[in-house]
Write a protein that holds these residues in place. Sequence first.
Motif, PDB file in Angstrom:
ATOM      1  N   UNK A   1       1.354  36.321  37.416  1.00 32.31           N
ATOM      2  CA  UNK A   1       0.079  36.360  36.703  1.00 32.31           C
ATOM      3  C   UNK A   1      -0.795  35.197  37.165  1.00 32.31           C
ATOM      4  N   UNK A   2      -2.070  35.461  37.318  1.00 28.06           N
ATOM      5  CA  UNK A   2      -3.004  34.405  37.681  1.00 28.06           C
ATOM      6  C   UNK A   2      -3.257  34.281  39.167  1.00 28.06           C
ATOM      7  N   UNK A   3      -2.536  35.051  39.994  1.00 23.65           N
ATOM      8  CA  UNK A   3      -2.782  35.022  41.434  1.00 23.65           C
ATOM      9  C   UNK A   3      -2.764  36.438  41.985  1.00 23.65           C
ATOM     10  N   UNK A   4      -3.442  36.603  43.095  1.00 23.61           N
ATOM     11  CA  UNK A   4      -3.376  37.840  43.864  1.00 23.61           C
ATOM     12  C   UNK A   4      -2.714  37.485  45.193  1.00 23.61           C
ATOM     13  N   UNK A   5      -1.580  38.114  45.465  1.00 28.00           N
ATOM     14  CA  UNK A   5      -0.859  37.869  46.712  1.00 28.00           C
ATOM     15  C   UNK A   5      -1.506  38.729  47.787  1.00 28.00           C
ATOM     16  N   UNK A   6      -2.053  38.069  48.807  1.00 28.31           N
ATOM     17  CA  UNK A   6      -2.737  38.782  49.881  1.00 28.31           C
ATOM     18  C   UNK A   6      -1.774  39.163  50.996  1.00 28.31           C
ATOM     19  N   UNK A   7      -0.830  38.276  51.319  1.00 29.94           N
ATOM     20  CA  UNK A   7       0.113  38.530  52.406  1.00 29.94           C
ATOM     21  C   UNK A   7       1.433  37.854  52.094  1.00 29.94           C
ATOM     22  N   UNK A   8       2.502  38.418  52.684  1.00 31.36           N
ATOM     23  CA  UNK A   8       3.842  37.839  52.562  1.00 31.36           C
ATOM     24  C   UNK A   8       4.450  37.771  53.958  1.00 31.36           C
ATOM     25  N   UNK A   9       5.151  36.696  54.225  1.00 28.89           N
ATOM     26  CA  UNK A   9       5.860  36.522  55.491  1.00 28.89           C
ATOM     27  C   UNK A   9       7.296  36.158  55.162  1.00 28.89           C
ATOM     28  N   UNK A  10       8.217  36.465  56.076  1.00 21.28           N
ATOM     29  CA  UNK A  10       9.588  36.011  55.936  1.00 21.28           C
ATOM     30  C   UNK A  10       9.822  34.846  56.876  1.00 21.28           C
ATOM     31  N   UNK A  11      10.510  33.806  56.384  1.00 18.44           N
ATOM     32  CA  UNK A  11      10.891  32.733  57.283  1.00 18.44           C
ATOM     33  C   UNK A  11      12.160  33.145  58.026  1.00 18.44           C
TER      34      UNK A  11
ATOM     35  N   UNK B   1      15.207  32.535  57.554  1.00 11.13           N
ATOM     36  CA  UNK B   1      16.338  32.871  56.681  1.00 11.13           C
ATOM     37  C   UNK B   1      15.939  33.888  55.615  1.00 11.13           C
ATOM     38  N   UNK B   2      14.802  34.522  55.789  1.00  9.40           N
ATOM     39  CA  UNK B   2      14.281  35.582  54.917  1.00  9.40           C
ATOM     40  C   UNK B   2      13.773  35.086  53.566  1.00  9.40           C
ATOM     41  N   UNK B   3      13.384  33.835  53.484  1.00  4.96           N
ATOM     42  CA  UNK B   3      12.666  33.374  52.298  1.00  4.96           C
ATOM     43  C   UNK B   3      11.210  33.802  52.468  1.00  4.96           C
ATOM     44  N   UNK B   4      10.555  34.105  51.383  1.00  3.16           N
ATOM     45  CA  UNK B   4       9.186  34.607  51.438  1.00  3.16           C
ATOM     46  C   UNK B   4       8.197  33.455  51.498  1.00  3.16           C
ATOM     47  N   UNK B   5       7.209  33.588  52.368  1.00  7.41           N
ATOM     48  CA  UNK B   5       6.083  32.667  52.440  1.00  7.41           C
ATOM     49  C   UNK B   5       4.867  33.467  51.982  1.00  7.41           C
ATOM     50  N   UNK B   6       4.239  33.029  50.893  1.00  2.80           N
ATOM     51  CA  UNK B   6       3.128  33.758  50.289  1.00  2.80           C
ATOM     52  C   UNK B   6       1.778  33.203  50.718  1.00  2.80           C
ATOM     53  N   UNK B   7       0.810  34.088  50.845  1.00  4.76           N
ATOM     54  CA  UNK B   7      -0.603  33.734  50.956  1.00  4.76           C
ATOM     55  C   UNK B   7      -1.238  34.331  49.707  1.00  4.76           C
ATOM     56  N   UNK B   8      -1.789  33.465  48.852  1.00  3.66           N
ATOM     57  CA  UNK B   8      -2.333  33.966  47.587  1.00  3.66           C
ATOM     58  C   UNK B   8      -3.632  33.262  47.239  1.00  3.66           C
ATOM     59  N   UNK B   9      -4.319  33.834  46.270  1.00  2.00           N
ATOM     60  CA  UNK B   9      -5.569  33.276  45.776  1.00  2.00           C
ATOM     61  C   UNK B   9      -5.588  33.443  44.261  1.00  2.00           C
ATOM     62  N   UNK B  10      -6.331  32.592  43.547  1.00  2.00           N
ATOM     63  CA  UNK B  10      -6.477  32.841  42.104  1.00  2.00           C
ATOM     64  C   UNK B  10      -7.071  34.221  41.907  1.00  2.00           C
ATOM     65  N   UNK B  11      -6.788  34.812  40.790  1.00  2.00           N
ATOM     66  CA  UNK B  11      -7.167  36.207  40.588  1.00  2.00           C
ATOM     67  C   UNK B  11      -8.667  36.464  40.602  1.00  2.00           C
ATOM     68  N   UNK B  12      -9.481  35.434  40.454  1.00  2.00           N
ATOM     69  CA  UNK B  12     -10.930  35.629  40.486  1.00  2.00           C
ATOM     70  C   UNK B  12     -11.377  35.822  41.926  1.00  2.00           C
TER      71      UNK B  12
END
Length: 189
Positions: free
Chosen positions: A30-40, A42-53
């Motif tokens: 809640x409070x963010x919009x995830x624009x993109x996801x990447x795997x490192x 070891x398959x941990x997620x790297x998020x690109x996000x912005x506040x929901x506005x």
Amino acid sequence: MSFPPFARNPEPLAPTPEPWPEIGETWKPEGVTVAQRYYNQAHAVVLVYTPEDKKPGTYYTVACLGCHFSSMEEKGTYTGTRHGLAQAARVANEHATTCRALPRDIPARPDDEAARKRLHAWVSAAREHDEDVRIWLTDLDLTRLTIQRTNQWIAGELQQLAVDQPEILRTERSKDSDYVSYYVRGRES
């Protein structure tokens, strides 16, 4: 003498995130919009996000859910230029290609009291100066995943803090609009 053919090991597949039963989708804080996801690596997620506005001039933040890497502005710039989507994607991809941190659990959404305490601690930590310091909701972008709340909720809490503890926080309403500015009071105020 003949050797048996080598068996090719299949490429490991990236783990599929489990959908939340309540919404039938993968994790959506809640409070963010995830624009993109990447795997490192070891398959941990790297998020690109912005506040929901979502509005013109939207800025993005990068956060790794393996290590504690996060970034919201270009390194080495004097003015602190915030990431646009293309730049945030580049930063996330660069981090993902070098990070070997194992995946951590997805941060649990804190209850309102825990989120309120984190927000109040953040405001109190800004009281380093002798004069009042203006704070912006975008200053919280790096910690959005720890409080997981909307801008509306955060603004409401900041306004309530200004009422409850005016020695710590004050607000100023614009004369021309409903825009509210927040100022952390200096230690000498």
